[in-house]
Structure formats: structure tokens, C-alpha cells
Design an enzyme around this catalytic site. Structure first.
Site, PDB file in Angstrom:
ATOM      1  N   ASN A 116      -7.834  41.772  31.486  1.00  0.00           N
ATOM      2  CA  ASN A 116      -6.773  41.063  31.548  1.00  0.00           C
ATOM      3  C   ASN A 116      -5.148  41.461  31.095  1.00  0.00           C
ATOM      4  OD1 ASN A 116      -4.541  40.115  28.980  1.00  0.00           O
ATOM      5  ND2 ASN A 116      -6.992  41.073  28.156  1.00  0.00           N
ATOM      6  N   PHE A 120       1.360  38.674  27.263  1.00  0.00           N
ATOM      7  CA  PHE A 120       1.745  37.737  25.876  1.00  0.00           C
ATOM      8  C   PHE A 120       2.271  36.240  26.568  1.00  0.00           C
ATOM      9  CE2 PHE A 120       3.172  41.349  23.628  1.00  0.00           C
ATOM     10  CZ  PHE A 120       1.368  42.248  23.245  1.00  0.00           C
ATOM     11  N   SER A 181      -0.799  46.501  23.330  1.00  0.00           N
ATOM     12  CA  SER A 181      -1.709  45.661  24.451  1.00  0.00           C
ATOM     13  C   SER A 181      -0.854  46.265  25.413  1.00  0.00           C
ATOM     14  CB  SER A 181      -0.702  44.438  24.893  1.00  0.00           C
ATOM     15  OG  SER A 181      -2.344  43.385  23.492  1.00  0.00           O
ATOM     16  N   ASN A 183       0.322  45.384  28.449  1.00  0.00           N
ATOM     17  CA  ASN A 183       0.900  44.401  29.956  1.00  0.00           C
ATOM     18  C   ASN A 183       2.267  43.547  30.079  1.00  0.00           C
ATOM     19  OD1 ASN A 183      -1.833  44.314  31.282  1.00  0.00           O
ATOM     20  ND2 ASN A 183      -2.607  43.017  29.364  1.00  0.00           N
ATOM     21  N   THR A 184       2.875  44.534  28.476  1.00  0.00           N
ATOM     22  CA  THR A 184       4.070  44.495  28.136  1.00  0.00           C
ATOM     23  C   THR A 184       4.451  45.613  28.459  1.00  0.00           C
ATOM     24  OG1 THR A 184       4.072  42.256  27.340  1.00  0.00           O
ATOM     25  CG2 THR A 184       5.615  43.922  26.167  1.00  0.00           C
ATOM     26  N   LYS A 219      -2.014  47.473  15.326  1.00  0.00           N
ATOM     27  CA  LYS A 219      -3.459  47.358  16.095  1.00  0.00           C
ATOM     28  C   LYS A 219      -3.312  48.194  17.323  1.00  0.00           C
ATOM     29  CE  LYS A 219      -5.791  44.737  19.052  1.00  0.00           C
ATOM     30  NZ  LYS A 219      -6.394  43.339  19.386  1.00  0.00           N
ATOM     31  N   ASN A 248      -7.067  47.838  20.517  1.00  0.00           N
ATOM     32  CA  ASN A 248      -6.830  47.182  21.583  1.00  0.00           C
ATOM     33  C   ASN A 248      -7.631  47.392  22.972  1.00  0.00           C
ATOM     34  OD1 ASN A 248      -5.346  44.508  23.061  1.00  0.00           O
ATOM     35  ND2 ASN A 248      -3.979  45.319  21.975  1.00  0.00           N
TER      36      ASN A 248
HETATM   37  C1  LIG Z   1      -8.274  37.857  27.232  1.00  0.00           C
HETATM   38  C2  LIG Z   1      -8.008  38.481  26.459  1.00  0.00           C
HETATM   39  C3  LIG Z   1      -6.798  38.853  25.810  1.00  0.00           C
HETATM   40  C4  LIG Z   1      -6.314  39.340  24.772  1.00  0.00           C
HETATM   41  N1  LIG Z   1      -5.040  38.662  24.304  1.00  0.00           N
HETATM   42  C5  LIG Z   1      -4.435  40.281  23.338  1.00  0.00           C
HETATM   43  C6  LIG Z   1      -3.391  40.194  22.588  1.00  0.00           C
HETATM   44  O1  LIG Z   1      -2.751  38.819  22.752  1.00  0.00           O
HETATM   45  N2  LIG Z   1      -2.942  40.482  21.383  1.00  0.00           N
HETATM   46  C7  LIG Z   1      -3.675  41.990  21.151  1.00  0.00           C
HETATM   47  O2  LIG Z   1      -3.609  42.656  20.223  1.00  0.00           O
HETATM   48  N3  LIG Z   1      -4.571  42.240  22.130  1.00  0.00           N
HETATM   49  C8  LIG Z   1      -5.138  41.360  22.550  1.00  0.00           C
HETATM   50  N4  LIG Z   1      -6.536  40.797  23.260  1.00  0.00           N
HETATM   51  C9  LIG Z   1      -7.561  42.201  23.137  1.00  0.00           C
HETATM   52  C10 LIG Z   1      -8.557  42.221  22.130  1.00  0.00           C
HETATM   53  O3  LIG Z   1      -7.854  41.580  20.787  1.00  0.00           O
HETATM   54  C11 LIG Z   1      -9.857  43.024  21.556  1.00  0.00           C
HETATM   55  O4  LIG Z   1      -9.047  44.127  20.846  1.00  0.00           O
HETATM   56  C12 LIG Z   1     -10.541  43.766  22.416  1.00  0.00           C
HETATM   57  O5  LIG Z   1     -10.769  43.027  23.573  1.00  0.00           O
HETATM   58  C13 LIG Z   1     -11.764  44.714  22.814  1.00  0.00           C
HETATM   59  O6  LIG Z   1     -12.489  43.587  21.886  1.00  0.00           O
HETATM   60  P1  LIG Z   1     -13.360  42.913  22.990  1.00  0.00           P
HETATM   61  O7  LIG Z   1     -14.778  44.088  23.830  1.00  0.00           O
HETATM   62  O8  LIG Z   1     -14.122  42.946  21.491  1.00  0.00           O
HETATM   63  O9  LIG Z   1     -12.392  41.276  24.104  1.00  0.00           O
HETATM   64  C14 LIG Z   1      -6.967  40.249  24.983  1.00  0.00           C
HETATM   65  C15 LIG Z   1      -8.640  40.869  24.941  1.00  0.00           C
HETATM   66  C16 LIG Z   1      -8.478  40.056  26.732  1.00  0.00           C
HETATM   67  C17 LIG Z   1      -9.734  39.743  26.732  1.00  0.00           C
END
Ligand SMILES: Cc1cc2nc3c(=O)[nH]c(=O)nc-3n(C[C@H](O)[C@H](O)[C@H](O)COP(=O)(O)O)c2cc1C
Length: 355
Positions: A116, A120, A181, A183-184, A219, A248
């Protein structure tokens, strides 16, 4: 059933369109008290062996929903009714922003992963605060994850986080500073200790000033060098933070631009957890996230020293009953081993921190 629906229908649809439709359905459910309570009774963790307390907050089970799904705090209650032990809403920024242009969410079904570059997208801290103030029909533990508004320069980052913290800390069971994250632009630079210290200190002052003193966590990214993981851990101890969420998404992959989550992240996520535990022992609460798919994964993270575990991508592939099934399976395994979640935490971790 969900697997069939996924393989025949959902995987052919645009990933973000499916996501928004799901959030809308869950937000609607949040307005239906009776159904919500029935679901909660059927699906939420109820076995006392699953209960865990971290930074003074009681969680009915160790598995929560990671940040990024409920970005605007629209459906936390419904997610709790479906069996998550906590819901981390956000990332929320001080000012509303649209995020990156679409498409920005991609499934990699073969690898059980997602990429992704949402950036934000959210309605801002005030809108989230209004939603969080609504009364709750079912119990839900809500973490609030805050990030930097894209147009705010790095030099004003701390003030931007403080704006969000003032709005949201009083409404959160715990607060998370997200500096990881991908993406910022420039956000992850804030993980460097010289920039992170003043930022965390400023947000902590706000979190400490709420009537209940809101617990504060940071985080981190899986792509930090090991020494930098240690440096953030030391800083968290120095500032008296409550915990660290690791990790993350990763930018170390060769697909679409953006952060990779799901199965390929598992190994590094556990590695970072073990490193943190070796460094801080039980002095901080560790929340492990990245590639969690099943009961084995949750079990392994608890043994390695995580008090709480989170997942997001696992639910995309396994469906809405994912958390409930994991809690049920975990409960059965705890019974077989005549133990409880709190007793498992850190059992295979190295003895004690050197730090
Ligand atoms: C579509 C998507 C959007 C995410 N948006 C955020 C976010 O806004 N803030 C954040 O701290 N992590 C975000 N994450 C990261 C997740 O919170 C998590 O740290 C990461 O996906 C690893 O966990 P997973 O393998 O179980 O998905 C996002 C993940 C995905 C897949």
C-alpha cells in the site's frame, strides 16, 4: 466460505473499493446496538486465560487490529464485536488530507501480502475526535495512532503531532506516535534519535496531562538497522514511554511502490521483536505486528516477549472472523498447556536486558 468468496469474487475487485465497502458496512453495524451486542457475545474473546493487562489497560485477548484499517475511527465497536481484543484507529493527522492518488492498494495473493501507498488519507484529528466521543454500546479498547500531516515541514513536525495528541489523547486507551509509514515523504527520518527525542518528549507531555495519563507508544519500521532499533528502545526507556509497536510495513521489496505487509514481513518482524526484548526486557510493553496469520504466530510472539499482537493483512485473506477464530484456537491451546497468556509472555526470551 470467506475463502471461496475471496478467491471467486473479492480478489477480482479493486482492493480499495472492497475496503471502503467493508468499513461502511461495519460503520452501519456500529449504529445497530442489538446486533452489535449479539455479535460481541458470540465472537469476542471471553476466556479469562486470554486476558492481559498492559500499561494499566485491560485487554480481553492479545490480538488486536493494526492501524490503517479504521483510519477515521468509524467502526471500532463493530471490529471489537467481531473479536478483536483492541482496535488501533488511524493513522490520524492534525489536518484532513486525501492521501496519494489511486490506485494505492495492491494484493499479492501468491505471497499472502499487500502493498500500500495510501499516504495517511483521513478526515483529520477533529473529525476522529467527534467519532470517538460517541458513546459505546459494546466494550472496546481503542488505541489512537497519530502521524504527520503531509504538507507540514519536518521542522514543524513536533507541533503537528502535538495538535493531534491534544485532540485525541483524552479519548484514547493508548496513543501511538507513528514515525514509520513509508508513504509520507521524510516521515521515517523522524526515527533518528536526535529528531525523535524532542518529538516524543512533546507528545508525552500532552499524554501525561490527561486525567488518566494516556499510555504512549512509538511504532517503528522493520527497515531500521539493528543499532537504530536499539537506539529507539533506549530512547523509549529514557523518556519513560510505555511501549514499542514493531513493525510497520517494509519498503524492501521489488513490487509496486509502497509498503509491503503480510507473510513476507513475518521473519523481520519477529527478529525486531526479539532484539527489542533482549534490549529492554519487561520494562516496556512490546506489541508485535507483521505477518501474523494464525494461532502459531500469536503463540510464538507471546513467547518471544510480546504482550500484545496485532494484524491487518491476515484479516484481508482470512475474513472478518479471523480474530475470533485465532482467540478461540489460542484459548484451546492455553487450556491444553494449562497456562494463560500472561504466563506465556517472554518465556523463550533471553533472561534479562543488558540495557
Ligand atoms: C492498507 C494498509 C494501510 C496501513 N495503514 C497504516 C497506517 O495508517 N498507520 C500505521 O501505523 N500502519 C499502517 N499499516 C501497517 C499495519 O498497521 C501493520 O503494521 C503492517 O501491515 C504489518 O502487519 P500485517 O502484516 O499484519 O499487515 C497499514 C497496512 C496496510 C496493509
Amino acid at each position: 466460505m470467506y475463502r471461496l468468496l475471496f478467491s471467486q469474487v473479492l480478489r477480482r475487485l479493486d482492493a480499495e473499493a472492497v475496503h471502503h465497502a467493508t468499513v461502511r458496512a461495519l460503520a452501519l453495524l456500529s449504529t445497530l446496538p442489538l446486533l452489535k451486542r449479539l455479535l460481541h457475545r458470540a465472537l469476542a474473546p471471553s476466556d479469562p486465560a486470554l486476558r492481559v493487562t498492559a500499561f494499566g489497560v485491560h485487554f480481553p485477548g492479545p490480538l488486536g487490529l493494526a492501524a490503517g484499517f479504521d483510519k477515521d475511527a468509524a467502526c471500532a465497536e463493530a471490529l471489537s464485536a467481531f473479536g478483536f481484543g483492541h482496535v488501533e484507529v488511524g493513522t490520524i493527522t492534525a489536518h484532513a488530507q486525501p492521501g496519494n492518488p489511486r490506485p494505492r492498494l495492491f494484493r499479492d495473493v501468491r505471497r499472502r501480502a499487500v502493498i500500500n501507498r495510501m499516504g495517511f488519507n483521513n478526515a483529520g484529528a477533529q473529525a476522529a475526535a467527534r467519532r470517538l466521543r460517541r458513546t459505546r454500546g459494546v466494550p472496546v479498547v481503542v488505541g489512537v495512532n497519530i502521524g504527520k500531516t503531509k504538507v507540514v515541514p519536518e521542522s514543524e513536525a513536533a507541533a503537528d503531532y502535538v495538535t493531534s495528541a491534544k485532540e485525541l489523547a483524552p479519548l484514547a486507551d493508548y496513543l501511538v506516535v507513528n514515525v514509520s509509514s513509508p508513504n509520507t515523504p521524510g516521515l521515517r527520518n523522524l526515527q533518528a534519535v536526535e529528531l525523535l527525542r524532542p518529538l516524543l518528549a512533546a507528545v508525552k507531555e500532552v499524554a501525561d496531562s490527561t486525567p488518566r495519563r494516556t499510555p504512549l507508544l512509538v511504532k517503528i519500521a522493520p527497515d531500521l538497522a539493528d543499532d537504530d532499533v536499539d537506539a529507539v528502545a533506549d530512547l523509549a526507556l529514557e523518556l519513560g514511554l510505555d511501549g514499542i509497536i514493531a513493525t510497520n510495513t517494509t519498503i524492501r521489496h521489488s513490487g509496486e511502490t509502497g509498503g509491503l505487509s503480510g507473510r513476507p514481513l513475518k521473519e523481520r518482524s519477529i527478529e525486531v521483536l526479539r532484539r527489542l526484548r533482549a534490549r529492554v526486557g519487561d520494562r516496556l510493553t512490546l506489541v508485535s505486528v507483521g505477518g501474523v496469520e494464525d494461532v502459531d504466530d500469536v503463540w510464538e510472539r507471546l513467547l518471544a516477549g510480546a504482550t500484545l499482537v496485532q494484524g491487518y493483512t491476515g484479516m484481508i485473506y482470512e475474513g472478518p472472523l479471523w480474530a475470533s477464530r485465532i482467540h478461540r484456537g489460542l484459548s484451546r491451546r492455553l487450556r491444553r498447556h494449562a497456562t494463560t497468556v500472561p504466563e506465556l509472555i517472554g518465556r523463550t526470551a533471553p533472561d534479562r536486558s543488558q540495557g
